[in-house]
Design a protein around this motif. Sequence first.
Motif, mmCIF file in Angstrom:
data_model
loop_
_atom_site.group_PDB
_atom_site.id
_atom_site.type_symbol
_atom_site.label_atom_id
_atom_site.label_comp_id
_atom_site.label_asym_id
_atom_site.label_seq_id
_atom_site.Cartn_x
_atom_site.Cartn_y
_atom_site.Cartn_z
ATOM 1 N N HIS A 34 0.806 -1.218 0.000
ATOM 2 C CA HIS A 34 0.000 0.000 0.000
ATOM 3 C C HIS A 34 0.842 1.272 0.000
ATOM 4 C CE1 HIS A 34 -3.676 -2.244 1.968
ATOM 5 N NE2 HIS A 34 -3.347 -2.693 0.761
ATOM 6 N N GLU A 35 2.170 1.128 -0.053
ATOM 7 C CA GLU A 35 3.044 2.278 0.146
ATOM 8 C C GLU A 35 2.863 3.354 -0.915
ATOM 9 O OE1 GLU A 35 4.042 -0.810 -0.025
ATOM 10 O OE2 GLU A 35 4.833 -1.366 1.953
ATOM 11 N N ASP A 36 2.587 2.968 -2.139
ATOM 12 C CA ASP A 36 2.515 3.944 -3.228
ATOM 13 C C ASP A 36 1.113 4.087 -3.806
ATOM 14 O OD1 ASP A 36 5.310 4.384 -3.111
ATOM 15 O OD2 ASP A 36 5.660 2.554 -4.278
ATOM 16 N N PRO A 59 6.273 6.929 3.537
ATOM 17 C CA PRO A 59 7.152 6.561 2.409
ATOM 18 C C PRO A 59 7.230 7.629 1.331
ATOM 19 C CG PRO A 59 5.731 4.720 3.016
ATOM 20 C CD PRO A 59 5.223 5.901 3.751
ATOM 21 N N SER A 60 6.185 8.474 1.219
ATOM 22 C CA SER A 60 6.183 9.517 0.200
ATOM 23 C C SER A 60 6.958 10.759 0.628
ATOM 24 C CB SER A 60 4.733 9.920 -0.138
ATOM 25 O OG SER A 60 3.980 8.802 -0.545
ATOM 26 N N LEU A 61 7.266 10.864 1.928
ATOM 27 C CA LEU A 61 7.890 12.083 2.434
ATOM 28 C C LEU A 61 9.333 11.874 2.886
ATOM 29 C CD1 LEU A 61 4.852 12.944 2.497
ATOM 30 C CD2 LEU A 61 5.348 14.126 4.638
ATOM 31 N N LEU A 62 9.612 10.769 3.603
ATOM 32 C CA LEU A 62 10.895 10.608 4.268
ATOM 33 C C LEU A 62 11.983 10.125 3.312
ATOM 34 C CD1 LEU A 62 9.758 8.967 7.642
ATOM 35 C CD2 LEU A 62 10.204 11.375 7.163
ATOM 36 N N ARG A 149 3.306 15.751 -2.832
ATOM 37 C CA ARG A 149 3.436 14.318 -3.075
ATOM 38 C C ARG A 149 2.219 13.531 -2.592
ATOM 39 N NH1 ARG A 149 9.718 13.311 -1.010
ATOM 40 N NH2 ARG A 149 10.705 14.823 -2.444
ATOM 41 N N VAL A 150 1.479 14.090 -1.616
ATOM 42 C CA VAL A 150 0.334 13.360 -1.083
ATOM 43 C C VAL A 150 -0.704 14.358 -0.565
ATOM 44 C CG1 VAL A 150 1.399 13.121 1.201
ATOM 45 C CG2 VAL A 150 -0.421 11.578 0.542
ATOM 46 N N ARG A 179 0.568 12.904 -7.607
ATOM 47 C CA ARG A 179 0.562 12.779 -6.146
ATOM 48 C C ARG A 179 -0.358 11.631 -5.725
ATOM 49 N NH1 ARG A 179 -4.202 15.228 -8.184
ATOM 50 N NH2 ARG A 179 -5.829 14.530 -6.762
ATOM 51 N N ARG A 180 -0.164 11.168 -4.479
ATOM 52 C CA ARG A 180 -1.065 10.183 -3.883
ATOM 53 C C ARG A 180 -2.259 10.907 -3.249
ATOM 54 N NH1 ARG A 180 1.801 6.741 0.445
ATOM 55 N NH2 ARG A 180 -0.119 5.523 0.310
ATOM 56 N N THR A 181 -3.425 10.269 -3.263
ATOM 57 C CA THR A 181 -4.628 10.833 -2.643
ATOM 58 C C THR A 181 -5.189 9.816 -1.663
ATOM 59 O OG1 THR A 181 -5.130 12.077 -4.664
ATOM 60 C CG2 THR A 181 -6.901 11.844 -3.035
#
Length: 599
Positions: A34-36, A59-62, A149-150, A179-181
């Motif tokens: 589910h990370e991406d 995972p989208s930020l760090l 990114r999210v 970006r992820r939503t």
Amino acid sequence: MPFPDTYPALTRALQARGYEKPTPVQEAVLEPGHEDRDLLVSAQTGSGKTVAFGMAFAPSLLEDSGKLAPVSSPYALVIAPTRELALQVQSELTWLYAETGARIACCIGGTDARREARSLERGVHIVVGTPGRLCDHLSRGKLNLSALRVVVLDEADEMLDMGFREELEQLLDAAPEGRRTLLFSATIAREIASLARRYQKDAMRIDMGAGQKQHSDITYRCVVTAPHEIERSLVNVLRYYDSPTAMVFCNTRLLVGQVQAELLERGFASVAISGEMGQNERSRAIESLRSGIARVCVATDVAARGIDVPALGLVIHASIPSSSETLLHRSGRTGRAGRKGTSVIMVPFNQRRRTERLLGQARINAEWETVPTAEMIAEQDAKRLLEDPTLTEGEVSSNEMVKMLVERYDAQRLASALVNFYTAKLPKVEQLRPVSLEAPARRERGDRNERGERGERSKREPRSYESSGAWFRLSVGRQDKADPKWLVPLICRIGGVQKRDIGSIRIQQDQSFFQISEDKVERFNSCRAGAEHDEVSIEPASAPPEGKGPARGGNRGGAPRSRGPRSSEGRSEKRDKAPSSRKRTGGSRSGERSSRRRS
């Protein structure tokens, strides 16, 4: 299962806050794979959603180092429906990302927009805010979403209900396509599904079965009370359950003020929250509730979302919620994260059926009970005193003061002093007559029959109070500007009756008399005895003495007015006076005309 140790900084933060294992919704969003992906999550309030999406977008930020490098525009945007929820999300993400170097800004109404703009210009990693204020910053060029990114939509159903669809679309359209939503909602209604289809790509649907599990940690109770005694009954409910922290919800700002004043007068440490208050006032009220300075918070539905107080064990609906969703979200302030809570609905006996329909729509089984009496509250006080940790767990002291007390006073005297010290700090209990739990259903059926019979009776014969009703005396009269326009509502409020139950009203110089229909006399006396009415005194009386003044008001409830001798005297008196008055007036005018002709 324990939290994944992919990012040790987040794991340490969770451990420091006492998180040992993830809640069901946290476990679901953190599953491998589910990370991406975009996520469409249906989960109940109080299930740990903030930590869930805080971990999900890590995972989208760090970076690989588990840190965040300085940025000029935000990586994550979290949109919340209310100021309180936005502030709570900011607080949760602040401790969760404390070791990562994350800078988090909050943009909400009621605060200094220029200060928020300066914070955005300095560079932040995560922005949390309400739709209106975020759109303001976006349109002014202060919020740059080009590096986003999210995006997280928290309580998306509430934002759509509040009319924020255009603002949400404006923000989502401004975000990069890649970006992820992450969309979180209590329910996935048609509008939510439509929003997800438009702005999410191949989203993973996670349904936590909120409808089946949303009440497991909350006990629902319905307290039946007289309509004019809601506030006094509320006092006894608060005293009976005695939660360390409680929230009382009202439907209007006016009622919030009334209830707050009543509680303060009774000795409750309470605060109020409503829409007209500034954000600083609201924040101070919530903080005093969390710190224990205040034990009761009286609020409108503005506080139904976004307040998480760990010690909040009791929610009271002083006003019946307008919908099942409102009932659930109000109640969701308690019973959070595995803790138990109680939700009490104050039900006027004439609104029982409406409440039963509301519970049915929310799929809630509630226990029905009467208002706690003074005796019931005294029993609870005694039980709480006997179980107080100071007595059961505290160390037995042997200092000189203890020895002196034991030597000077016997056990009964010491126990009496202890009880007095304990009860002196407790708010005052109201003396109320309990309302029968069986009466409302019969009353509603009877009211329908009575309305039908009344309709037929009004065509056939007048309803006379002169022979069958009981008279009462009011301590106000013409010298006090007594008038049926304000006497009738006063009588209805004090006596728990309706306009149609009031017969003739006779207003005299220093007092007034009125009739109550015979079938309502017992109820009127019962309510009158338990009501506070310092502004006037009401007491049973015989028929008003003859010749003391004209009849006024008649049957204000709409039933035919009685044609007794007293009324005819009043009409005769008016007819006798009118001609003489006209003669005098006419004579005066004639004299004036003659005078003008002579001059």
